[in-house]
Design a protein around this motif. Structure first.
Motif, PDB file in Angstrom:
ATOM      1  N   LYS A 215     -33.717  -2.082   1.402  1.00 37.19           N
ATOM      2  CA  LYS A 215     -33.375  -0.956   0.528  1.00 37.19           C
ATOM      3  C   LYS A 215     -33.590  -1.371  -0.928  1.00 37.19           C
ATOM      4  O   LYS A 215     -33.145  -2.434  -1.339  1.00 37.19           O
ATOM      5  N   LYS A 216     -34.296  -0.512  -1.681  1.00 44.23           N
ATOM      6  CA  LYS A 216     -34.645  -0.854  -3.061  1.00 44.23           C
ATOM      7  C   LYS A 216     -34.066   0.128  -4.077  1.00 44.23           C
ATOM      8  O   LYS A 216     -34.634   0.310  -5.162  1.00 44.23           O
TER       9      LYS A 216
ATOM     10  N   SER B  16     -24.663   4.849   3.134  1.00 45.00           N
ATOM     11  CA  SER B  16     -25.109   6.207   3.453  1.00 45.00           C
ATOM     12  C   SER B  16     -26.511   6.162   4.045  1.00 45.00           C
ATOM     13  O   SER B  16     -26.840   6.890   4.978  1.00 45.00           O
ATOM     14  N   PHE B  17     -27.328   5.284   3.492  1.00 44.00           N
ATOM     15  CA  PHE B  17     -28.686   5.087   4.003  1.00 44.00           C
ATOM     16  C   PHE B  17     -28.609   4.661   5.478  1.00 44.00           C
ATOM     17  O   PHE B  17     -29.228   5.278   6.349  1.00 44.00           O
TER      18      PHE B  17
ATOM     19  N   GLY C  25     -27.609   7.508  12.416  1.00 48.59           N
ATOM     20  CA  GLY C  25     -27.123   8.821  12.845  1.00 48.59           C
ATOM     21  C   GLY C  25     -28.271   9.697  13.336  1.00 48.59           C
ATOM     22  O   GLY C  25     -28.156  10.390  14.351  1.00 48.59           O
ATOM     23  N   TYR C  26     -29.395   9.632  12.630  1.00 45.71           N
ATOM     24  CA  TYR C  26     -30.550  10.428  13.055  1.00 45.71           C
ATOM     25  C   TYR C  26     -31.075   9.936  14.403  1.00 45.71           C
ATOM     26  O   TYR C  26     -31.377  10.721  15.294  1.00 45.71           O
TER      27      TYR C  26
ATOM     28  N   GLU D 202     -39.024   8.141  10.751  1.00 41.04           N
ATOM     29  CA  GLU D 202     -38.336   9.331  10.216  1.00 41.04           C
ATOM     30  C   GLU D 202     -36.911   8.983   9.811  1.00 41.04           C
ATOM     31  O   GLU D 202     -36.400   9.472   8.798  1.00 41.04           O
ATOM     32  N   ALA D 203     -36.269   8.125  10.613  1.00 41.98           N
ATOM     33  CA  ALA D 203     -34.874   7.771  10.345  1.00 41.98           C
ATOM     34  C   ALA D 203     -34.715   7.100   8.985  1.00 41.98           C
ATOM     35  O   ALA D 203     -33.727   7.325   8.284  1.00 41.98           O
ATOM     36  N   THR D 204     -35.697   6.286   8.591  1.00 45.45           N
ATOM     37  CA  THR D 204     -35.579   5.653   7.263  1.00 45.45           C
ATOM     38  C   THR D 204     -35.711   6.697   6.150  1.00 45.45           C
ATOM     39  O   THR D 204     -35.117   6.549   5.088  1.00 45.45           O
ATOM     40  N   VAL D 205     -36.475   7.760   6.417  1.00 42.19           N
ATOM     41  CA  VAL D 205     -36.554   8.843   5.427  1.00 42.19           C
ATOM     42  C   VAL D 205     -35.199   9.551   5.350  1.00 42.19           C
ATOM     43  O   VAL D 205     -34.706   9.851   4.254  1.00 42.19           O
ATOM     44  N   TYR D 206     -34.577   9.794   6.507  1.00 47.05           N
ATOM     45  CA  TYR D 206     -33.222  10.367   6.483  1.00 47.05           C
ATOM     46  C   TYR D 206     -32.262   9.418   5.749  1.00 47.05           C
ATOM     47  O   TYR D 206     -31.346   9.865   5.068  1.00 47.05           O
ATOM     48  N   GLY D 207     -32.482   8.131   5.896  1.00 45.92           N
ATOM     49  CA  GLY D 207     -31.675   7.165   5.148  1.00 45.92           C
ATOM     50  C   GLY D 207     -31.802   7.382   3.650  1.00 45.92           C
ATOM     51  O   GLY D 207     -30.812   7.455   2.922  1.00 45.92           O
TER      52      GLY D 207
END
Lengths: 212, 212
Positions: B114-115, B148-149, B155-156, B170-175
């Motif tokens: 995470k950046k 939250s990420f 969660g996704y 996709e899940a990392t985008v939801y993150g």
């Protein structure tokens, strides 16, 4: 390798340089003004008769010594291409969206903020288009990455002879791609022997990389 | 707001905490271990019977005090989610691709770095998937963005009951999307009243934002 410290700037031959645009260049439709004297740049851009799209960059030296000329220059082009540190220095804000909005208020329609290993942000109207950098494990020399970005960007637009928004978005991706070639080797070694097919391959790889 | 300084860490009630997984939780298939004691986390993950996908995070305090336990924990989960500064501290390298490869050598298949305002990088096999952050002009409080990420990500996956690569991307985008909601307001105020439709809308906006 993502930040730079300027110890001293000596303009040398550029100090008294009064550039004149050669007549065969005056018909150029896509023009990029690199980070020379902003007052000179503003004068030079008027020497081009058929500009479809113009871009300029700048550097901390001019922001510190000729900020008003930098601002005027930015109002005289279609797009500003600038790195994140310089955008913050110039606009006196830390948020890059706010910085871009401020630059757009000075009269340019497009702002591209280059973020080194974090890619770039293209701004226009109320739109932001972020594009990550092409991921590289080995970075040899970041010198010239920004100019390679700008050159790749305007070179792509010129090759398509287009100023469409979709072309400009793609062009920033080509900018990232060209920056990635620039930093892989020392000096210009990553660029001079590059074939068009290699650029296209990396653009295709990039598209696959960011797909979801 | 993109870097943090730890002045002092007092574990307080967590110091002697011996977590026991409630029996109704043991059947959970998607498990995220937040940045608690890594030795405890490694023990806890074994209490789950039907794990399809597990993730862990960590924090500078554990890297400095229990580095070997952190490494063991990372080998016991499917994915590590970690911020860029901690990834560098943990792996003693500055290049995030090298950092991710090192973490993968310890046994996890996926690494998400995470950046903050620059988004995230997902690594697996020899693949990198960068996703820019959702662009925000006003950031109020970055606290909790990382959790939250991670929560949005797992969660996704749980909602789709899927560990497919396309789902994980996709899940990392939801993150990123959930992180963007977290930082817009103070504390958890950006999250508690959030409706599913708002999350979906921002995900759709995100897809449009990065398209080229």
């Amino acid at each position: 390798m993502s930040s730079r410290t300027t110890n001293k700037t000596e303009l040398n031959v550029l100090g008294d340089f009064k550039p004149v645009v050669p007549s065969e260049y005056r018909k150029s439709e896509f023009v990029y003004l690199a980070n020379n004297d902003p007052a000179q740049n503003t004068k030079i851009i008027k020497e081009f008769d058929r500009v479809k799209f113009s871009m300029c960059d700048t550097i901390d030296f001019w922001i510190s010594t000729k900020r008003n000329d930098v601002i005027k220059m930015m109002g005289a082009v279609d797009s500003v291409v600038i790195n994140d540190e310089e955008a913050k220095l110039l606009t006196k804000t830390h948020n890059l969206i706010k910085a871009a909005k401020k630059i757009m208020e000075w009269g340019t329609r497009f702002v591209v903020i280059k973020k080194g290993e974090h890619g770039s942000l293209l701004f226009y109207d109320d739109v932001v288009f972020p594009s990550p950098a092409f991921s590289l494990e080995n970075i040899v020399d970041p010198t010239g990455a920004g100019d390679s970005f700008a050159g790749g960007m305007i070179g792509y637009m010129a090759s398509k002879n287009s100023t469409k928004l979709s072309t400009i978005r793609e062009a920033t991706v080509y900018g990232n791609v060209m920056g990635s070639f620039a930093v892989e080797k020392y000096g210009i070694a990553g660029l001079v022997k590059l074939r068009k097919s290699q650029i296209q391959n990396r653009f295709n790889q990039y598209r696959k990389m960011v797909h979801f």
